[in-house]
Design a protein around this motif. Structure first.
Motif, PDB file in Angstrom:
ATOM      1  N   SER A   1      63.636 -26.803 -30.117  1.00  0.00           N
ATOM      2  CA  SER A   1      64.189 -26.898 -29.724  1.00  0.00           C
ATOM      3  C   SER A   1      65.191 -26.095 -30.992  1.00  0.00           C
ATOM      4  CB  SER A   1      65.237 -28.193 -29.999  1.00  0.00           C
ATOM      5  OG  SER A   1      64.812 -29.202 -29.650  1.00  0.00           O
ATOM      6  N   ASN A   2      66.474 -25.123 -30.950  1.00  0.00           N
ATOM      7  CA  ASN A   2      66.989 -24.621 -31.711  1.00  0.00           C
ATOM      8  C   ASN A   2      67.258 -25.217 -32.833  1.00  0.00           C
ATOM      9  OD1 ASN A   2      66.952 -22.389 -30.279  1.00  0.00           O
ATOM     10  ND2 ASN A   2      69.376 -22.371 -29.662  1.00  0.00           N
TER      11      ASN A   2
ATOM     12  N   VAL B   1      70.163 -26.557 -36.158  1.00  0.00           N
ATOM     13  CA  VAL B   1      71.679 -26.546 -35.930  1.00  0.00           C
ATOM     14  C   VAL B   1      72.083 -26.348 -37.497  1.00  0.00           C
ATOM     15  CG1 VAL B   1      73.441 -27.865 -35.880  1.00  0.00           C
ATOM     16  CG2 VAL B   1      71.781 -28.060 -34.211  1.00  0.00           C
TER      17      VAL B   1
ATOM     18  N   ASP C   1      68.231 -17.493 -33.896  1.00  0.00           N
ATOM     19  CA  ASP C   1      67.924 -19.025 -32.755  1.00  0.00           C
ATOM     20  C   ASP C   1      68.774 -19.782 -32.912  1.00  0.00           C
ATOM     21  OD1 ASP C   1      67.029 -18.036 -30.014  1.00  0.00           O
ATOM     22  OD2 ASP C   1      65.027 -18.306 -31.033  1.00  0.00           O
ATOM     23  N   LEU C   2      69.509 -20.056 -33.625  1.00  0.00           N
ATOM     24  CA  LEU C   2      70.462 -21.047 -34.243  1.00  0.00           C
ATOM     25  C   LEU C   2      71.234 -21.733 -33.635  1.00  0.00           C
ATOM     26  CD1 LEU C   2      70.608 -20.082 -38.636  1.00  0.00           C
ATOM     27  CD2 LEU C   2      69.485 -21.584 -37.150  1.00  0.00           C
ATOM     28  N   THR C   3      71.616 -22.825 -33.702  1.00  0.00           N
ATOM     29  CA  THR C   3      72.923 -23.674 -32.952  1.00  0.00           C
ATOM     30  C   THR C   3      73.768 -23.225 -34.020  1.00  0.00           C
ATOM     31  OG1 THR C   3      71.990 -24.113 -30.750  1.00  0.00           O
ATOM     32  CG2 THR C   3      73.540 -25.058 -31.770  1.00  0.00           C
ATOM     33  N   LEU C   4      75.275 -22.596 -34.277  1.00  0.00           N
ATOM     34  CA  LEU C   4      75.781 -22.503 -35.419  1.00  0.00           C
ATOM     35  C   LEU C   4      77.234 -23.648 -35.135  1.00  0.00           C
ATOM     36  CD1 LEU C   4      75.765 -18.784 -36.048  1.00  0.00           C
ATOM     37  CD2 LEU C   4      74.261 -21.234 -37.627  1.00  0.00           C
ATOM     38  N   VAL C   5      77.529 -24.874 -36.134  1.00  0.00           N
ATOM     39  CA  VAL C   5      78.876 -25.316 -34.940  1.00  0.00           C
ATOM     40  C   VAL C   5      79.803 -25.425 -36.892  1.00  0.00           C
ATOM     41  CG1 VAL C   5      79.002 -27.876 -34.484  1.00  0.00           C
ATOM     42  CG2 VAL C   5      77.323 -26.886 -33.736  1.00  0.00           C
ATOM     43  N   ASP C   6      80.614 -25.051 -35.876  1.00  0.00           N
ATOM     44  CA  ASP C   6      82.295 -25.213 -37.090  1.00  0.00           C
ATOM     45  C   ASP C   6      82.761 -26.491 -37.452  1.00  0.00           C
ATOM     46  OD1 ASP C   6      81.971 -22.300 -37.104  1.00  0.00           O
ATOM     47  OD2 ASP C   6      82.831 -21.956 -35.377  1.00  0.00           O
TER      48      ASP C   6
ATOM     49  N   PHE D   1      75.221 -35.763 -36.683  1.00  0.00           N
ATOM     50  CA  PHE D   1      74.511 -34.109 -36.112  1.00  0.00           C
ATOM     51  C   PHE D   1      73.440 -34.766 -36.417  1.00  0.00           C
ATOM     52  CE2 PHE D   1      78.377 -32.299 -36.961  1.00  0.00           C
ATOM     53  CZ  PHE D   1      78.047 -31.192 -35.284  1.00  0.00           C
ATOM     54  N   PRO D   2      72.003 -34.459 -35.506  1.00  0.00           N
ATOM     55  CA  PRO D   2      70.782 -34.323 -35.916  1.00  0.00           C
ATOM     56  C   PRO D   2      69.914 -34.878 -36.968  1.00  0.00           C
ATOM     57  CG  PRO D   2      70.936 -33.067 -34.061  1.00  0.00           C
ATOM     58  CD  PRO D   2      72.256 -33.542 -34.601  1.00  0.00           C
TER      59      PRO D   2
END
Lengths: 279, 279, 279
Positions: free
Chosen positions: B2-3, B5, B32-37, B61-62
């Motif tokens: 998985s990506n 985070v 391949d990061l998932t970037l979350v603000d 979050f995970p």
């Protein structure tokens, strides 16, 4: 396999932790989601506003997208939580009218005319025949403990993530046949005129009406709004010196200022009457 | 696979290029990061505010998420840059208290009581036993040249990306045993009353206190704030006519207005005293 | 294979559906994109502002990133839609100067000196030799029907997604040799002084000038702005008591307030003259 897309439309703003909590819960269920913000700048508890923004964006997303809509003043009360599955997307949110623009796209013109009720009033409709609707009653797909104040985090986001991960729509709850719908689309029409309302004002001060292109008398028209008369439709925002009318990118008749806010110039708010007549 | 985070909590706002520069640097290291603000609307240099928002979001979050926190008035001075690894997430940021809510979750109630110092004052604590902390001293994982004004881009984001790509925590720098912590959680308690402060005001004007559910006398309580008295706890925002108190979705006692801002109605700011007593 | 990155720089704000529609269209073409917002808070139709923010962020992204820039007051008129391919990224947007900072990075100092035209005026330049430019004329890669008011959704976003999916740059349209460029970088220089303008004001009220480090006389300098004189360059924002000057993280000479807005203190706006001279 591609990432599945989940979108979010809320009145949470971007300053608090509410939105991130929803995203965290979703990523905890499916790590490879693509998360897209539609908007979080819906004015607090303004259901019709949120409904418009979602209704102007959802149709551009892949049909297997799950859209989460949380403008939810009745959270923790008896209002239902629902999943609406349409041919062009799936939607989870409170049953309070926030999905009105989505539903409208599957209703006939006659079905959206509620002449006896006032503008923006909630009415109960039968689910359009192309859609399936479920009340979210299965706690297996919720985030526990479930709070009474934040169903976005505890019900809507996790249900959306489970749907994106392949959970069948029938599993999230009971099929239902009725939904709340906001009476935003009722027009008064005669042979040579149509009267509607301003339903949305965008960042640029453009005044979007509930009159779609199909409802216009013909192209030789005059638009009246707040005591001002505009002749004919423009094609671009540069076509006229000051105020102009055009069919906006949403597909609705829109009154705009050329390089300036029409809303400010006219002092107009959502709900203002707008009349189109033959010249 | 998985990506991974990475989240961002900053006072950068969303108008300037600072945030995007951080994200670009991170994606340049791991595409391949998932970037979350989490948020970028922390008031400039308001460390306690940023700490609260991060502290209200990270736990959803995970656990392999890397959280980047940049509210950093001391950038370029001697303040340390740190990595905190907790059982529920990893955190990079300046050692100025911005991780206080994260640390508090691994401290006992007694450990967070600093009775001799005033509200919101920084104190130095020993790293909680469930956490490991490293000073970011290894330039191998930084973006060069390193500026003296923007460690978010040059140190925190690249270190986070390297951690997300599998770099071992021990490699980013020296293990340390002390950290800066903001004294936000000290309560004054007696048998039948507890006194705390407003620690956060959200977009809706809800006043969040530092009194958690466990610290309340019992359910038959009266809350006093800014000369107003509220009896008992509500379950939802719709339960009372005007002002109400409830355990908010953050887990803290909160004073809210039903469909209106409690902050505006009471003229209250962060730091205001709030008293809970038995009825 | 890694996700390809698309960034967005617009004046759409985050309240309306415009941005989400662009993202939906892009994801409909390539589901596995990584979408990054650079900013959407460009003041409406402020091309120079958008150009600065994009120009301060793009260089930190992977070189195969496609950057979408939509500050487009001339949408629907004759202004061209273009793709600029540089060694450090690809860019789609209107040909109105919004890519000026990108182009400048591939021009010599002499090439960006337009002494006879006023600050911020558009001029026409020859495409820098390291870049290729195409007019977007191939409707095969557009979203149909194409509106005359929203090319972000109908042209720029879908072209960017197709490029990210591997479409060759030559296929999107005709190669062209001239571009619009904003005259933002012209300096007045003599042996011991250089005069430029404030080109950007950030969220913290820092005043960014168009004077880069290389153009400074030497380190023993005095900066004059709005009747105030600042001696020497600081290294961090904490170095001085009130106003200070430093080379900001953008690489430009910047006047900042230590823990306060320099813009507000000096009453300065974009375009204000700033002089640097030897002490």
């Amino acid at each position: 396999v591609s990432n599945r897309v989940i979108t979010f439309t809320t009145d949470f703003g971007s300053a608090d932790a509410y939105l991130a909590a929803m995203k965290g819960v979703a990523l905890g269920i499916v790590p490879d989601l693509t998360l897209v913000d539609i908007t979080h700048e819906v004015p607090p508890q303004d259901i019709a506003h949120g409904a418009f923004v979602l209704g102007s964006a959802y149709q551009y997303f892949p049909v297997d997208t799950v859209h989460v809509a949380v403008v939810d003043p009745g959270v923790g009360t008896r209002r239902k939580a629902v999943l609406v599955v349409s041919p062009t997307g799936s939607f989870v949110g409170p049953d309070n009218g926030v999905l009105s623009y989505v539903l409208k796209d599957y209703m006939t013109f006659d079905q959206v005319q509620f002449k006896s009720t006032e503008f923006a009033r909630p009415v109960v409709i039968t689910v359009p025949s192309d859609c399936q609707v479920y009340e979210l009653t299965n706690p297996e797909y919720w985030h526990h403990p479930v709070s009474s104040t934040f169903h976005g985090r505890d019900i809507f986001a996790p249900v959306a993530a489970h749907l994106a991960s392949g959970v069948q729509q029938e599993n999230v709850g009971e099929s239902i046949q009725e939904l709340v719908f906001l009476n935003l689309f009722t027009l008064r029409r005669s042979d040579d005129r149509v009267e509607g309302e301003v339903i949305y004002i965008d960042r640029f001060g453009n005044l979007v009406s509930n009159i779609q292109k199909d409802s216009l008398p013909d192209r030789e028209i005059v638009i009246e709004l707040a005591g001002v008369t505009i002749s004919g439709l423009s094609r671009t925002f540069s076509d006229a010196d000051s105020l102009l009318a055009l069919i906006g990118s949403h597909g609705y008749l829109e009154v705009a200022g050329n390089r300036g806010s029409a809303a400010r110039r006219l002092g107009v708010e959502v709900g203002a009457t707008l009349t189109v007549r033959r010249r």
